[in-house]
Design a protein around this motif. Structure first.
Motif, short mmCIF file in Angstrom:
data_model
loop_
_atom_site.label_atom_id
_atom_site.label_comp_id
_atom_site.label_asym_id
_atom_site.label_seq_id
_atom_site.Cartn_x
_atom_site.Cartn_y
_atom_site.Cartn_z
N ALA A 98 -8.20 20.61 -11.04
CA ALA A 98 -7.90 21.62 -10.02
C ALA A 98 -8.52 22.97 -10.40
O ALA A 98 -8.96 23.72 -9.52
N GLU A 99 -8.54 23.29 -11.68
CA GLU A 99 -9.13 24.54 -12.11
C GLU A 99 -10.63 24.56 -11.88
O GLU A 99 -11.19 25.58 -11.49
N ARG A 100 -11.27 23.41 -12.11
CA ARG A 100 -12.72 23.33 -11.90
C ARG A 100 -13.05 23.51 -10.42
O ARG A 100 -13.94 24.26 -10.06
N GLY A 101 -12.30 22.81 -9.56
CA GLY A 101 -12.49 22.93 -8.11
C GLY A 101 -13.92 22.74 -7.67
O GLY A 101 -14.78 22.32 -8.41
N ILE A 149 -2.03 21.72 -6.07
CA ILE A 149 -3.20 20.88 -6.34
C ILE A 149 -3.48 19.97 -5.16
O ILE A 149 -4.64 19.81 -4.74
N LEU A 150 -2.44 19.34 -4.64
CA LEU A 150 -2.64 18.43 -3.51
C LEU A 150 -3.14 19.17 -2.28
O LEU A 150 -4.01 18.66 -1.54
N LYS A 151 -2.61 20.36 -2.03
CA LYS A 151 -3.09 21.15 -0.87
C LYS A 151 -4.55 21.55 -1.04
O LYS A 151 -5.31 21.56 -0.09
N LYS A 152 -4.92 21.86 -2.25
CA LYS A 152 -6.29 22.28 -2.50
C LYS A 152 -7.28 21.14 -2.20
O LYS A 152 -8.38 21.36 -1.75
N HIS A 153 -6.83 19.91 -2.43
CA HIS A 153 -7.67 18.74 -2.16
C HIS A 153 -7.45 18.17 -0.78
O HIS A 153 -8.01 17.13 -0.44
N GLY A 154 -6.62 18.80 0.03
CA GLY A 154 -6.40 18.35 1.40
C GLY A 154 -5.56 17.11 1.54
O GLY A 154 -5.70 16.36 2.50
#
Length: 155
Positions: A98-101, A149-154
């Motif tokens: 998640a940090e790498r994104g 984390i889950l929201k960031k990945h949709g």
């Protein structure tokens, strides 16, 4: 010297038992017994018995085994503490990812297809979000990092 004598006596006794077994017409069993009885003499002749007796009676060897035991104990203690704290390898790996994104384009995280109700997928997700937040808020905010984390990945 005593170990060599004992091994020789065991081998002689084994060969005697093998001879008696062969006399009784059990040749396969007699051959196995003879093979087993030759092992101690072979170990004496190769020097394995002397090497083992040197290891068994040296204090430095036992100190080394003690240090290996302490190292193993420390390793297992850290593993137990790690499991108890809830920080697992999978969680740390997900946090690093998640940090790498940047692995997924922001526009591509939501599907462009419609949901089963005929409404666009974005509206269906918007309707489901309040329910998910209420369910997640009930046990506590322990999962806020995971939700982010889950929201960031949709997801």
């Amino acid at each position: 010297m005593l170990a060599e004598t004992i091994c020789s006596a065991v081998s002689a006794a084994g060969l005697g038992i093998a001879a008696i077994t062969a006399y009784r017409k059990r040749f396969l069993t007699a051959t196995r017994i003879a093979a087993y009885s030759l092992v101690p003499v072979g170990l004496v002749m190769t020097g394995v018995v002397e090497w083992v007796s040197d290891i068994a009676f040296k204090p430095s060897v036992w100190i080394g085994f003690g240090l290996l035991g302490v190292a193993w104990l420390l390793f297992m203690t850290t593993r137990a503490v790690e499991r108890r704290s809830g920080s697992t390898r999978k969680e740390r790996k997900a946090a690093r990812a998640a940090e790498r994104g940047g692995a997924v384009a922001p526009a591509a995280s939501s599907p462009s297809l419609t949901s089963g109700t005929g409404a666009p997928a974005g509206q269906a997700q918007a309707q489901d979000r309040p329910k998910k937040k209420q369910q997640a808020a009930a046990p506590g905010d322990d999962f806020s990092d995971i939700e982010a984390i889950l929201k960031k990945h949709g997801i």
